[in-house]
Design a protein around this motif. Structure first.
Motif, PDB file in Angstrom:
ATOM      1  N   MET A 158       0.840  -1.189   0.000  1.00 49.25           N
ATOM      2  CA  MET A 158       0.000   0.000   0.000  1.00 49.25           C
ATOM      3  C   MET A 158       0.883   1.249   0.000  1.00 49.25           C
ATOM      4  O   MET A 158       1.761   1.391   0.863  1.00 49.25           O
ATOM      5  N   THR A 159       0.695   2.112  -0.980  1.00 50.43           N
ATOM      6  CA  THR A 159       1.505   3.319  -1.083  1.00 50.43           C
ATOM      7  C   THR A 159       1.065   4.330  -0.031  1.00 50.43           C
ATOM      8  O   THR A 159      -0.110   4.680   0.044  1.00 50.43           O
ATOM      9  N   PRO A 160       2.008   4.831   0.807  1.00 45.50           N
ATOM     10  CA  PRO A 160       1.637   5.834   1.811  1.00 45.50           C
ATOM     11  C   PRO A 160       1.087   7.093   1.157  1.00 45.50           C
ATOM     12  O   PRO A 160       1.549   7.520   0.098  1.00 45.50           O
ATOM     13  N   THR A 161       0.111   7.686   1.805  1.00 36.98           N
ATOM     14  CA  THR A 161      -0.566   8.856   1.256  1.00 36.98           C
ATOM     15  C   THR A 161      -0.534  10.005   2.249  1.00 36.98           C
ATOM     16  O   THR A 161      -0.758   9.808   3.445  1.00 36.98           O
ATOM     17  N   LEU A 162      -0.271  11.201   1.734  1.00 38.43           N
ATOM     18  CA  LEU A 162      -0.351  12.423   2.530  1.00 38.43           C
ATOM     19  C   LEU A 162      -1.720  13.045   2.303  1.00 38.43           C
ATOM     20  O   LEU A 162      -2.086  13.371   1.172  1.00 38.43           O
ATOM     21  N   ALA A 163      -2.487  13.208   3.367  1.00 41.16           N
ATOM     22  CA  ALA A 163      -3.784  13.875   3.276  1.00 41.16           C
ATOM     23  C   ALA A 163      -3.612  15.323   3.714  1.00 41.16           C
ATOM     24  O   ALA A 163      -3.063  15.592   4.785  1.00 41.16           O
ATOM     25  N   ILE A 164      -4.059  16.258   2.896  1.00 46.43           N
ATOM     26  CA  ILE A 164      -3.956  17.683   3.196  1.00 46.43           C
ATOM     27  C   ILE A 164      -5.334  18.192   3.586  1.00 46.43           C
ATOM     28  O   ILE A 164      -6.279  18.105   2.808  1.00 46.43           O
ATOM     29  N   VAL A 165      -5.457  18.703   4.804  1.00 45.72           N
ATOM     30  CA  VAL A 165      -6.737  19.201   5.308  1.00 45.72           C
ATOM     31  C   VAL A 165      -6.686  20.732   5.338  1.00 45.72           C
ATOM     32  O   VAL A 165      -5.791  21.318   5.958  1.00 45.72           O
ATOM     33  N   ILE A 166      -7.640  21.350   4.665  1.00 42.45           N
ATOM     34  CA  ILE A 166      -7.722  22.810   4.584  1.00 42.45           C
ATOM     35  C   ILE A 166      -9.092  23.234   5.092  1.00 42.45           C
ATOM     36  O   ILE A 166     -10.118  22.789   4.580  1.00 42.45           O
ATOM     37  N   LEU A 167      -9.093  24.075   6.113  1.00 40.97           N
ATOM     38  CA  LEU A 167     -10.331  24.588   6.688  1.00 40.97           C
ATOM     39  C   LEU A 167     -10.578  25.986   6.161  1.00 40.97           C
ATOM     40  O   LEU A 167      -9.662  26.805   6.108  1.00 40.97           O
ATOM     41  N   GLN A 168     -11.817  26.251   5.759  1.00 41.00           N
ATOM     42  CA  GLN A 168     -12.103  27.587   5.260  1.00 41.00           C
ATOM     43  C   GLN A 168     -13.480  28.060   5.694  1.00 41.00           C
ATOM     44  O   GLN A 168     -14.408  27.273   5.833  1.00 41.00           O
ATOM     45  N   TYR A 169     -13.548  29.368   5.965  1.00 38.65           N
ATOM     46  CA  TYR A 169     -14.808  30.035   6.276  1.00 38.65           C
ATOM     47  C   TYR A 169     -14.802  31.339   5.492  1.00 38.65           C
ATOM     48  O   TYR A 169     -14.053  32.270   5.824  1.00 38.65           O
ATOM     49  N   GLY A 170     -15.587  31.417   4.433  1.00 40.10           N
ATOM     50  CA  GLY A 170     -15.487  32.571   3.557  1.00 40.10           C
ATOM     51  C   GLY A 170     -14.098  32.599   2.929  1.00 40.10           C
ATOM     52  O   GLY A 170     -13.453  31.566   2.768  1.00 40.10           O
ATOM     53  N   ASN A 171     -13.609  33.786   2.595  1.00 40.07           N
ATOM     54  CA  ASN A 171     -12.253  33.928   2.047  1.00 40.07           C
ATOM     55  C   ASN A 171     -11.958  32.912   0.947  1.00 40.07           C
ATOM     56  O   ASN A 171     -10.858  32.395   0.829  1.00 40.07           O
ATOM     57  N   TRP A 172     -12.964  32.612   0.112  1.00 41.89           N
ATOM     58  CA  TRP A 172     -12.788  31.580  -0.896  1.00 41.89           C
ATOM     59  C   TRP A 172     -11.714  31.940  -1.912  1.00 41.89           C
ATOM     60  O   TRP A 172     -11.093  31.045  -2.503  1.00 41.89           O
ATOM     61  N   ARG A 173     -11.451  33.222  -2.127  1.00 46.81           N
ATOM     62  CA  ARG A 173     -10.405  33.614  -3.071  1.00 46.81           C
ATOM     63  C   ARG A 173      -9.046  33.112  -2.602  1.00 46.81           C
ATOM     64  O   ARG A 173      -8.230  32.650  -3.404  1.00 46.81           O
ATOM     65  N   ASP A 174      -8.782  33.231  -1.302  1.00 47.81           N
ATOM     66  CA  ASP A 174      -7.546  32.683  -0.755  1.00 47.81           C
ATOM     67  C   ASP A 174      -7.518  31.168  -0.923  1.00 47.81           C
ATOM     68  O   ASP A 174      -6.491  30.581  -1.277  1.00 47.81           O
ATOM     69  N   THR A 175      -8.650  30.535  -0.641  1.00 44.93           N
ATOM     70  CA  THR A 175      -8.703  29.076  -0.694  1.00 44.93           C
ATOM     71  C   THR A 175      -8.398  28.542  -2.090  1.00 44.93           C
ATOM     72  O   THR A 175      -7.633  27.580  -2.237  1.00 44.93           O
ATOM     73  N   VAL A 176      -8.973  29.158  -3.115  1.00 45.83           N
ATOM     74  CA  VAL A 176      -8.741  28.611  -4.454  1.00 45.83           C
ATOM     75  C   VAL A 176      -7.300  28.825  -4.892  1.00 45.83           C
ATOM     76  O   VAL A 176      -6.740  28.003  -5.643  1.00 45.83           O
ATOM     77  N   ALA A 177      -6.653  29.900  -4.445  1.00 45.66           N
ATOM     78  CA  ALA A 177      -5.232  30.077  -4.756  1.00 45.66           C
ATOM     79  C   ALA A 177      -4.412  28.970  -4.107  1.00 45.66           C
ATOM     80  O   ALA A 177      -3.502  28.393  -4.727  1.00 45.66           O
ATOM     81  N   CYS A 178      -4.722  28.647  -2.861  1.00 48.18           N
ATOM     82  CA  CYS A 178      -4.047  27.550  -2.174  1.00 48.18           C
ATOM     83  C   CYS A 178      -4.269  26.229  -2.902  1.00 48.18           C
ATOM     84  O   CYS A 178      -3.330  25.470  -3.163  1.00 48.18           O
ATOM     85  N   LEU A 179      -5.513  25.958  -3.258  1.00 51.39           N
ATOM     86  CA  LEU A 179      -5.834  24.700  -3.942  1.00 51.39           C
ATOM     87  C   LEU A 179      -5.117  24.596  -5.279  1.00 51.39           C
ATOM     88  O   LEU A 179      -4.599  23.531  -5.639  1.00 51.39           O
TER      89      LEU A 179
END
Length: 356
Positions: free
Chosen positions: A1-22
């Protein structure tokens, strides 16, 4: 089984910042190096619709950032050439999709929101680490590879990792090398090497008491299962130091030199820029004071008299600055021992990047 890194991003509003991160994470997801979980903390605006628009590549008209160093990692926005796996908090699954969107039913603060994503990630047995990442960050293209190497090469007793975090608007200036020192006498912290140039040599040693800078915080799955998830006692602040203190006897910490993210400081806490610097919202102010008392009582009880004295002085300083209402609120909170922690019914803040 290949190890996997899960990235958790929490957001409240500020979607413009979130999509740049994504957008900056798309190459790593397409290479199969990571899977992304976005937890929308019951945003009161159209953030979810905007995230869906980004996924379809419909945000190409957003303004280009000033600095090429950061811009090349996320601009222009093209989407992920994929689709969300949409789920609710608490849903059971066995395999994470490349992109998962979780819609929380209420905003219960940073720790509770992040824990939703962590629980989801840990259901997938291939996930060997969870990266808690601020939504107001942009990730360097080599960072996920550097994290993967550190996870594979570090001793299994290394339970948490920090990365270099630089200022978004000053991309060659360090905000933290990944570690924050804690002054137990004052219940305050400072970021290690804040203001240094990325070109100068810096120390990446971990000195206790302290914690990984929460804007970019990697936790091994095994450490999370043993130590437990983030404390949900407060709405904001204190989670990193609380977890680090609980883990210190068993788990070590490493700082990854080759992993870099850029952070738009203050976007998630209601801070505003003023001539004298960034000022916290009243919610963030009170949550910070509550966390300082809570952490001192739990982990450094011998320092409580000094901390109480300093916080009552903080209330006096607010009164001297002409903010009598906030001074009274701070004094009441201090006299109650920081409890109950402030938890507004309609909070416009999702989280902070660091313990106060």
């Amino acid at each position: 089984m290949t190890p996997t890194l899960a990235i958790v991003i929490l957001q409240y509003g500020n979607w413009r910042d979130t999509v740049a991160c994504l957008q900056s994470l798309v190459p790593a997801v397409q290479r199969g190096q990571a899977r992304v979980i976005v937890v929308d903390n019951a945003s009161s605006d159209d953030s979810v619709a905007q995230l869906n628009r980004w996924m379809r590549g419909e945000h190409a008209d957003l303004a280009r950032p000033v600095h090429d160093t950061v811009a090349r990692h996320w601009w222009p926005l093209t989407g992920a050439s994929a689709q969300w796996s949409v789920t609710g908090a608490g849903q059971q699954l066995s395999v994470l999709a490349p992109w998962t969107l979780v819609q929380a039913d209420a905003n219960r603060g940073f720790a509770a929101g992040m824990n939703v994503g962590i629980r989801l990630a840990l259901q997938d047995d291939s996930v060997d680490a969870v990266w808690l990442l601020n939504n107001d960050t942009v990730v360097d293209g080599d960072t996920v590879s550097a994290i993967r190497r550190s996870l594979d090469e570090s001793p299994p007793t290394t339970g948490q990792f920090g990365t270099t975090v630089c200022y978004y608007d000053r991309p060659t200036i360090v905000q933290s090398v990944g570690w924050c020192r804690w002054n137990a006498w004052l219940a305050t912290s400072h970021r290690v090497h804040d203001g240094a140039s990325v070109t100068q040599p810096v120390m990446r040693t971990v000195q206790q008491p302290g914690y990984v800078y929460g804007a970019s915080w990697i936790l091994r799955a095994g450490a999370l299962r043993e130590v437990g998830l983030l404390s949900e006692e407060g709405f904001l602040y204190g989670e990193e130091l609380d977890w680090s203190c609980r883990a210190a006897a068993r788990w070590q910490t490493a700082l990854i030199a080759g992993a870099v993210v850029w952070h738009r400081e203050g976007a998630t806490t209601g801070a505003r820029t003023e001539p004298g610097g960034a000022a916290r919202s009243e919610l963030a102010d009170l949550c910070g004071i509550s966390a300082r008392l809570r952490l001192t009582r739990r982990f450094f009880p011998g320092r409580l008299p000094a901390v109480y004295s300093g916080l009552l002085g903080a209330a006096l300083n607010r009164w001297r600055r002409g903010d009598a209402r906030r001074a009274a609120a701070v004094a009441r909170l201090v006299l109650r021992g920081g409890l109950p922690a402030p938890r507004p019914a309609d909070a416009g803040v999702s989280h902070s990047s660091t313990t106060p």
